[in-house]
Each structure stands twice: as structure tokens, then as C-alpha cells.
Write a protein that holds these residues in place. Structure first.
Motif, PDB file in Angstrom:
ATOM      1  N   TYR A   1     -10.108 -14.685  -5.581  1.00 45.46           N
ATOM      2  CA  TYR A   1     -10.249 -13.257  -5.877  1.00 45.46           C
ATOM      3  C   TYR A   1     -10.343 -12.446  -4.586  1.00 45.46           C
ATOM      4  O   TYR A   1      -9.833 -11.324  -4.507  1.00 45.46           O
ATOM      5  N   ALA A   2     -10.992 -12.999  -3.571  1.00 39.06           N
ATOM      6  CA  ALA A   2     -11.034 -12.338  -2.263  1.00 39.06           C
ATOM      7  C   ALA A   2      -9.623 -12.185  -1.715  1.00 39.06           C
ATOM      8  O   ALA A   2      -9.255 -11.137  -1.175  1.00 39.06           O
ATOM      9  N   GLN A   3      -8.815 -13.217  -1.876  1.00 41.64           N
ATOM     10  CA  GLN A   3      -7.424 -13.165  -1.430  1.00 41.64           C
ATOM     11  C   GLN A   3      -6.652 -12.083  -2.175  1.00 41.64           C
ATOM     12  O   GLN A   3      -5.885 -11.330  -1.568  1.00 41.64           O
ATOM     13  N   LEU A   4      -6.860 -11.970  -3.483  1.00 40.79           N
ATOM     14  CA  LEU A   4      -6.172 -10.936  -4.262  1.00 40.79           C
ATOM     15  C   LEU A   4      -6.565  -9.533  -3.802  1.00 40.79           C
ATOM     16  O   LEU A   4      -5.716  -8.643  -3.698  1.00 40.79           O
ATOM     17  N   VAL A   5      -7.838  -9.336  -3.509  1.00 42.11           N
ATOM     18  CA  VAL A   5      -8.305  -8.025  -3.056  1.00 42.11           C
ATOM     19  C   VAL A   5      -7.738  -7.711  -1.667  1.00 42.11           C
ATOM     20  O   VAL A   5      -7.292  -6.586  -1.410  1.00 42.11           O
ATOM     21  N   VAL A   6      -7.728  -8.692  -0.784  1.00 38.84           N
ATOM     22  CA  VAL A   6      -7.165  -8.483   0.556  1.00 38.84           C
ATOM     23  C   VAL A   6      -5.684  -8.134   0.452  1.00 38.84           C
ATOM     24  O   VAL A   6      -5.200  -7.217   1.133  1.00 38.84           O
ATOM     25  N   THR A   7      -4.959  -8.840  -0.401  1.00 36.07           N
ATOM     26  CA  THR A   7      -3.536  -8.543  -0.584  1.00 36.07           C
ATOM     27  C   THR A   7      -3.345  -7.128  -1.123  1.00 36.07           C
ATOM     28  O   THR A   7      -2.491  -6.382  -0.640  1.00 36.07           O
ATOM     29  N   THR A   8      -4.155  -6.744  -2.095  1.00 35.15           N
ATOM     30  CA  THR A   8      -4.062  -5.403  -2.670  1.00 35.15           C
ATOM     31  C   THR A   8      -4.363  -4.328  -1.622  1.00 35.15           C
ATOM     32  O   THR A   8      -3.616  -3.353  -1.484  1.00 35.15           O
ATOM     33  N   LEU A   9      -5.436  -4.505  -0.883  1.00 33.63           N
ATOM     34  CA  LEU A   9      -5.767  -3.534   0.164  1.00 33.63           C
ATOM     35  C   LEU A   9      -4.719  -3.542   1.276  1.00 33.63           C
ATOM     36  O   LEU A   9      -4.424  -2.495   1.867  1.00 33.63           O
ATOM     37  N   GLY A  10      -4.146  -4.702   1.543  1.00 28.37           N
ATOM     38  CA  GLY A  10      -3.064  -4.779   2.521  1.00 28.37           C
ATOM     39  C   GLY A  10      -1.850  -3.983   2.076  1.00 28.37           C
ATOM     40  O   GLY A  10      -1.218  -3.283   2.873  1.00 28.37           O
ATOM     41  N   VAL A  11      -1.516  -4.063   0.789  1.00 28.44           N
ATOM     42  CA  VAL A  11      -0.397  -3.283   0.253  1.00 28.44           C
ATOM     43  C   VAL A  11      -0.710  -1.787   0.336  1.00 28.44           C
ATOM     44  O   VAL A  11       0.168  -0.977   0.659  1.00 28.44           O
ATOM     45  N   ILE A  12      -1.947  -1.420   0.071  1.00 27.29           N
ATOM     46  CA  ILE A  12      -2.348  -0.013   0.203  1.00 27.29           C
ATOM     47  C   ILE A  12      -2.174   0.451   1.646  1.00 27.29           C
ATOM     48  O   ILE A  12      -1.648   1.536   1.900  1.00 27.29           O
ATOM     49  N   LEU A  13      -2.562  -0.384   2.599  1.00 24.42           N
ATOM     50  CA  LEU A  13      -2.362  -0.048   4.010  1.00 24.42           C
ATOM     51  C   LEU A  13      -0.873   0.072   4.353  1.00 24.42           C
ATOM     52  O   LEU A  13      -0.479   0.936   5.138  1.00 24.42           O
ATOM     53  N   VAL A  14      -0.049  -0.788   3.765  1.00 24.48           N
ATOM     54  CA  VAL A  14       1.401  -0.715   3.990  1.00 24.48           C
ATOM     55  C   VAL A  14       1.941   0.616   3.479  1.00 24.48           C
ATOM     56  O   VAL A  14       2.713   1.298   4.169  1.00 24.48           O
ATOM     57  N   VAL A  15       1.537   1.000   2.275  1.00 26.44           N
ATOM     58  CA  VAL A  15       2.005   2.267   1.693  1.00 26.44           C
ATOM     59  C   VAL A  15       1.543   3.440   2.549  1.00 26.44           C
ATOM     60  O   VAL A  15       2.309   4.363   2.833  1.00 26.44           O
ATOM     61  N   GLN A  16       0.293   3.405   2.988  1.00 21.98           N
ATOM     62  CA  GLN A  16      -0.222   4.475   3.846  1.00 21.98           C
ATOM     63  C   GLN A  16       0.552   4.537   5.159  1.00 21.98           C
ATOM     64  O   GLN A  16       0.946   5.619   5.614  1.00 21.98           O
ATOM     65  N   SER A  17       0.777   3.392   5.774  1.00 17.49           N
ATOM     66  CA  SER A  17       1.494   3.352   7.050  1.00 17.49           C
ATOM     67  C   SER A  17       2.929   3.818   6.895  1.00 17.49           C
ATOM     68  O   SER A  17       3.450   4.563   7.738  1.00 17.49           O
ATOM     69  N   LEU A  18       3.574   3.380   5.836  1.00 22.07           N
ATOM     70  CA  LEU A  18       4.953   3.787   5.588  1.00 22.07           C
ATOM     71  C   LEU A  18       5.035   5.296   5.346  1.00 22.07           C
ATOM     72  O   LEU A  18       5.937   5.965   5.853  1.00 22.07           O
ATOM     73  N   ALA A  19       4.085   5.828   4.611  1.00 25.83           N
ATOM     74  CA  ALA A  19       4.055   7.273   4.373  1.00 25.83           C
ATOM     75  C   ALA A  19       3.859   8.026   5.689  1.00 25.83           C
ATOM     76  O   ALA A  19       4.506   9.050   5.923  1.00 25.83           O
ATOM     77  N   ALA A  20       3.007   7.504   6.559  1.00 23.21           N
ATOM     78  CA  ALA A  20       2.776   8.152   7.849  1.00 23.21           C
ATOM     79  C   ALA A  20       4.021   8.110   8.734  1.00 23.21           C
ATOM     80  O   ALA A  20       4.245   9.012   9.536  1.00 23.21           O
ATOM     81  N   VAL A  21       4.836   7.083   8.583  1.00 24.33           N
ATOM     82  CA  VAL A  21       6.089   6.993   9.348  1.00 24.33           C
ATOM     83  C   VAL A  21       7.118   7.976   8.806  1.00 24.33           C
ATOM     84  O   VAL A  21       7.829   8.628   9.569  1.00 24.33           O
ATOM     85  N   ILE A  22       7.177   8.114   7.490  1.00 23.69           N
ATOM     86  CA  ILE A  22       8.216   8.927   6.849  1.00 23.69           C
ATOM     87  C   ILE A  22       7.896  10.423   6.917  1.00 23.69           C
ATOM     88  O   ILE A  22       8.767  11.238   7.182  1.00 23.69           O
ATOM     89  N   ILE A  23       6.639  10.777   6.678  1.00 19.28           N
ATOM     90  CA  ILE A  23       6.245  12.186   6.611  1.00 19.28           C
ATOM     91  C   ILE A  23       6.262  12.798   8.010  1.00 19.28           C
ATOM     92  O   ILE A  23       5.836  12.169   8.984  1.00 19.28           O
ATOM     93  N   SER A  24       6.731  14.031   8.093  1.00 20.47           N
ATOM     94  CA  SER A  24       6.837  14.678   9.403  1.00 20.47           C
ATOM     95  C   SER A  24       5.672  15.623   9.713  1.00 20.47           C
ATOM     96  O   SER A  24       5.455  15.964  10.870  1.00 20.47           O
ATOM     97  N   ASN A  25       4.907  16.042   8.724  1.00 20.99           N
ATOM     98  CA  ASN A  25       3.792  16.958   8.930  1.00 20.99           C
ATOM     99  C   ASN A  25       2.648  16.232   9.660  1.00 20.99           C
ATOM    100  O   ASN A  25       2.096  15.251   9.155  1.00 20.99           O
TER     101      ASN A  25
END
Length: 140
Positions: A43-67
Motif C-alpha cells: 500500500y505504501a508503494q501504491l501511495v508513492v506511485t500515486t503521489l509520483g504521478v501527481i508530481l509528474v502531472v504538476q511538473s508537466l503542467a509547469a513545463v507547458i504553461i507559460s504564465n
């Protein structure tokens, strides 16, 4: 080339987040599932993977967004997420009892090192953003 130079730190955050998200269920995964029962480290692994995906989405959004203000907000949101990932294995979720188990010997140190680096890079990104903003304010 200017775009890559301008977003270099964002790309570092993205790569680290991808390593965390993908590595948490591949290279440095926790203990394998048992047919008798599911251990807490799974379950710890599942939570880490989920939070890792959230970090990926946040990072990708920061790369794409220009503001720049939105990028700063996203980076500020990554800091507590990185702290949460750091605390998942062994603090929020108990891991196996034996230190020789994969979850303690491989999973926990890998997650903690990568999440700590994400934290440091995100804090550095915020500081760099404020320094750039102050330089622009002074030059105007």
C-alpha cells in the motif's frame, strides 16, 4: 533552445517525478505480493506511485504553461507533495519488520532520496523565481 534553457529546472523536476512514479513499481518496488496476504508495504508503494504521478502531472503542467505566476504556484504545490512522498514509506505506512526485506533495504531509501531531491529542486526553483522577479523589478 531558449525554451529549454528557460525551463531547465522544470525539466529536472519532470524527470525526477517520472523516475519516482515509474521506479516505485519497477526498479525499486516494495516487496512482491504474497498469495496469503497483502503487506502494508504494498500500500505504501501504491501511495508513492500515486503521489509520483501527481508530481509528474504538476511538473508537466509547469513545463507547458507559460504564465510565470501559475508556474510558481505549481512549484509551490510540489513542495508539500514531495514531503508527503518522503514520509509515506516507514512513517505514514509501516514497512516490514526485517531490515533485509526489499521495502526497507531498497524501496524506502530510493523513495526518500528521490523525494528529497525533488523537494530541494522545487525549493531552489521557487528561490530562483523570486530572484528573477526581483531583478526584473529593479531593472524596470
Amino acid at each position: 533552445m531558449n525554451y529549454l534553457k528557460k525551463n531547465f529546472v522544470k525539466f529536472i523536476e519532470l524527470v525526477l517525478s517520472l523516475i519516482l512514479a515509474i521506479g516505485s513499481f519497477t526498479v525499486f518496488a516494495a516487496c512482491p505480493l504474497s498469495e496469503e496476504h497483502v503487506m502494508a508495504c504494498h500500500y505504501a508503494q501504491l501511495v508513492v506511485t500515486t503521489l509520483g504521478v501527481i508530481l509528474v502531472v504538476q511538473s508537466l503542467a509547469a513545463v507547458i504553461i507559460s504564465n510565470e505566476k501559475v508556474k510558481l504556484g505549481i512549484t509551490l504545490a510540489q513542495i508539500p507533495t514531495a514531503v508527503a512522498v518522503f514520509l509515506v514509506p516507514g512513517t505514514i505506512f509501516s514497512l516490514c519488520m526485517m531490515s533485509s526485506m526489499r521495502c526497507i533495504s531498497i524501496f524506502q531509501p530510493a523513495v526518500r532520496v528521490i523525494s528529497a531531491i525533488v523537494f530541494v529542486v522545487s525549493v531552489a526553483d521557487v528561490v530562483i523565481s523570486f530572484i528573477k522577479k526581483n531583478k526584473q523589478g529593479v531593472s524596470k
